[in-house]
Design a protein around this motif. Structure first.
Motif: not given
Length: 494
Positions: A23-26, A35-42, A335-348
């Motif tokens: 998602s972050a890459y897209i 911004t990508l947030i992770e508390a543990g290991a990447m 696979h889901q990450a593409w949809y999440a990123a695109v819908n989050g950024l352009f879903g409106d």
């Protein structure tokens, strides 16, 4: 809880597993401020405790088995000696070699801001990060993707808290401290993880018992697949107990110890088994607590609900990966990450529903199991008519010379047509062979097209073509063939 007029970021992604990383890459690729947030290991579970370490261990176990089987090919070798610390060193090196692909440095170079810390949604547009290095940071975003993954299920069984059990998450830390392979190894759960680890440890020298509450292993697969996997595990020395339920655990101690015993109930009554190490492989549940999702009503009664576009009750807050399901695979998270990123950024402007029509899966036992689309069990449950075509891999030249002549290709087609509804493959490299069928189904290519495609001889991939050939023979045009027979007889002057 009013919506800000301005935002610090276009997108905030919580969790740096497969779904979060993609998602972050897209987002960065389309020039969004992310911004990508992770508390543990990447890399999340897949890199650190799932796919990578398990497949590294499985490879070592297969090498050990190949040494035992070498005499079949005229090569006589001494029995393999398992240097378990070296085995674990191979596992750690595999993780270390792949780590740069998922590292902070790589994603920073790609244009992603990476913050290492614990994220908390304080309102629908604001995320507070407790930084691992100390201090806190608060950011607002126009869209937020939650990709916090899943965690192993631990049942509330009596005495379990006093037994030093491990899960797929904690197994590797425990193994790192062992000087030799576990002796009496108990695996609870006959799904993919349970079957893979049971076979691997048996091949490394453990005395393994696999307990499954259902009547068969891999209960989501067809029964012929379950039977093939159980035969393979039994041949490797695994004691398989299906239709057995764990009732309680005991370690005969007042303190936590790794060894203990379990009381089981099966068709023949109750029995007790001792173990030195216990692996719980009973599935995984969404990791949704502690991120502010409950407070916002995004998670209710431990469940997170999303629409077909991966949006939660707040359309600008989306979720992806194992947190969402329904398939907890790394490739599904990506696979889901593409949809999440695109819908989050352009879903409106334009939004896309996730395509779940073709989700391949595999179990990395030997022989491997891979499938895509419908299996017989699913087709019957849904009332979908189908025909079955099979090809036995024991008939395949390459499988014979490789000593891998076991398994089958099973294709479900629409009655009277070559349209592929689903495929299951059991055999060597099944997870690779299934890709041809995934491609064919994705682009609506039937078995006739597959049959008309040249496959290199001798290869395992020919099994796919021969399965298509079996379908063709079963659907040969009998009237035309009878006419051709008369035509050729006439041509001979008879």
């Amino acid at each position: 809880m009013s919506k800000p007029k301005k935002f610090d970021r276009n997108l905030i992604v919580i969790g740096a597993g497969a779904a979060g990383l993609v998602s972050a890459y897209i987002a960065a690729a389309v020039k969004a401020k992310v911004t990508l947030i992770e508390a543990g290991a990447m890399g999340g579970d897949c890199l650190n405790s799932g796919c990578v370490p398990s497949k590294a261990l499985i490879k070592t176990a297969r090498v050990a088995q190949q040494v035992r089987d070498a005499a079949r090919f005229g090569v006589r070798l001494a029995a393999p000696q398992i240097d378990f610390p070296a085995v674990m060193a191979h596992v750690r090196k595999s993780i270390a070699d792949i780590e740069p692909h998922d590292s902070v440095e790589r994603y920073t170079d790609l244009g992603v801001e990476v913050l290492q810390g614990r994220a908390q949604l304080v309102d629908p547009w604001t995320v507070k990060i407790a930084l691992n290095a100390g201090g806190a940071q608060t950011l607002t975003a126009r869209a937020i993707i939650v990709a916090t993954g899943a965690e192993p299920l631990v049942p509330p069984l009596p005495g379990l808290e006093r037994v030093g059990y491990v899960t797929s998450d904690t197994l590797w830390e425990r193994l790192a401290n062992l000087q030799q392979v576990p002796d009496k190894f108990l695996v609870l759960g006959g799904g993919a993880i349970g079957c893979e680890m049971a076979q691997a440890f048996a091949r490394l020298g453990s005395r393994v018992t696999l307990v499954e509450m259902a009547d068969r292993l891999l209960p989501q697969e067809d029964s012929d697949v379950s039977d093939a996997v159980q035969r393979a595990l039994s041949a490797d020395g695994v004691t398989v107990l299906t239709a057995h339920q764990a009732l309680a655990f005991d370690n005969n101690e007042t303190q936590l110890t790794e060894a203990g015993s379990v009381r089981l109930r099966g068709p023949g009554g109750e029995l007790e088994l001792e173990f030195d190490h216990l692996l719980l492989a009973l599935g995984r549940r969404a990791r949704g607590s502690g991120f502010g999702l409950e407070e916002l009503g995004i998670v209710e009664d431990g469940k997170l609900y999303t629409d077909p576009f991966l949006r939660t009750r707040y359309p600008h807050i989306l979720a992806a990966g194992d947190l969402v399901g329904p398939y907890q695979f790394t490739h599904m998270a990506s696979h889901q990450a593409w949809y999440a990123a695109v819908n989050g950024l352009f879903g409106d402007l334009k939004k896309f529903a996730v395509d779940y029509s073709l989700v391949p899966r595999a179990v990395f036992v030997e022989p491997e199991v891979a499938s895509v689309g419908l299996n017989e069990q699913q087709a019957k449950e849904r009332g979908i008519p189908y025909e079955v075509t099979r090809y036995g891999i024991d008939d395949l030249d390459r499988a014979i010379v490789d000593g891998a002549a076991q398994g089958f290709v099973k294709v479900l087609t629409a009655p009277g047509k070559d349209k592929i509804l689903g495929v299951t493959i059991v055999g060597e490299n099944a997870a690779e062979l299934i890709a041809e069928f995934v491609l064919a189904m994705k682009h609506r290519l039937g078995l006739n097209k597959l049959l008309g495609t040249i496959h290199i001889y001798p290869t395992m991939a020919e099994a796919n073509k021969y399965a298509a050939g079996n379908w063709k023979r079963a659907h040969a045009p009998e009237k035309l063939l009878r006419w051709l027979e008369r035509f050729h007889r006439w041509r001979r002057g008879q």
